[in-house]
Motif scaffolding. Structure first.
Motif, PDB file in Angstrom:
ATOM      1  N   TYR A 187       0.820  -1.213   0.000  1.00  3.77           N
ATOM      2  CA  TYR A 187       0.000   0.000   0.000  1.00  3.77           C
ATOM      3  C   TYR A 187       0.855   1.265   0.000  1.00  3.77           C
ATOM      4  O   TYR A 187       0.564   2.215  -0.713  1.00  3.77           O
ATOM      5  N   THR A 188       1.914   1.271   0.820  1.00  6.57           N
ATOM      6  CA  THR A 188       2.744   2.473   0.919  1.00  6.57           C
ATOM      7  C   THR A 188       3.812   2.548  -0.157  1.00  6.57           C
ATOM      8  O   THR A 188       4.376   3.607  -0.394  1.00  6.57           O
ATOM      9  N   GLY A 189       4.124   1.419  -0.796  1.00 10.20           N
ATOM     10  CA  GLY A 189       5.143   1.417  -1.831  1.00 10.20           C
ATOM     11  C   GLY A 189       6.559   1.339  -1.292  1.00 10.20           C
ATOM     12  O   GLY A 189       7.519   1.597  -2.001  1.00 10.20           O
ATOM     13  N   LYS A 190       6.695   1.000  -0.008  1.00  8.29           N
ATOM     14  CA  LYS A 190       8.022   0.883   0.605  1.00  8.29           C
ATOM     15  C   LYS A 190       8.471  -0.567   0.603  1.00  8.29           C
ATOM     16  O   LYS A 190       7.704  -1.473   0.343  1.00  8.29           O
ATOM     17  N   ASP A 191       9.751  -0.762   0.926  1.00  8.05           N
ATOM     18  CA  ASP A 191      10.306  -2.104   1.037  1.00  8.05           C
ATOM     19  C   ASP A 191       9.811  -2.744   2.333  1.00  8.05           C
ATOM     20  O   ASP A 191       9.699  -2.074   3.364  1.00  8.05           O
ATOM     21  N   ILE A 192       9.549  -4.029   2.294  1.00 10.38           N
ATOM     22  CA  ILE A 192       9.007  -4.721   3.468  1.00 10.38           C
ATOM     23  C   ILE A 192      10.016  -4.792   4.606  1.00 10.38           C
ATOM     24  O   ILE A 192       9.639  -4.869   5.775  1.00 10.38           O
TER      25      ILE A 192
END
Length: 93
Positions: free
Chosen positions: A77-82
């Motif tokens: 959802y945020t487009g960041k790395d897990i």
């Protein structure tokens, strides 16, 4: 032609069309409710009704999998790395 008359005629046509749409929706709702009327005597047996116990909290059987799924959803959802997401606590709402 007077521009005020054109505006009033346009508004009149729009509102007349909207009123017609409302009337058609009400008529269709009436017809559908008469066609799909469920029998009043049909009851659901108690064995099929799910029981909810709000006083007892159940343990999550696979907590690491749940945390991984939530972290993956947040990362997507945020487009960041897990790897940059830390979940400190999970509370049931």
């Amino acid at each position: 032609m007077n521009s005020g008359l054109v505006v009033l005629m346009g508004l009149g046509v729009v509102f007349f069309g909207l009123i017609c749409i409302i009337f058609v929706c009400k008529c269709m709702s009436f017809v559908v409710s008469k066609i799909e009327k469920a029998p009043a005597s049909a009851k659901i047996p108690e064995s099929q009704i799910p029981k909810q116990n709000s006083t007892k909290t159940e343990a999550i059987p696979s907590r690491p999998e749940l945390v991984a799924a939530i972290a993956a959803a947040i990362a997507e959802y945020t487009g960041k790395d897990i790897s940059g997401i830390r979940i400190h606590s999970i509370k049931k709402l």
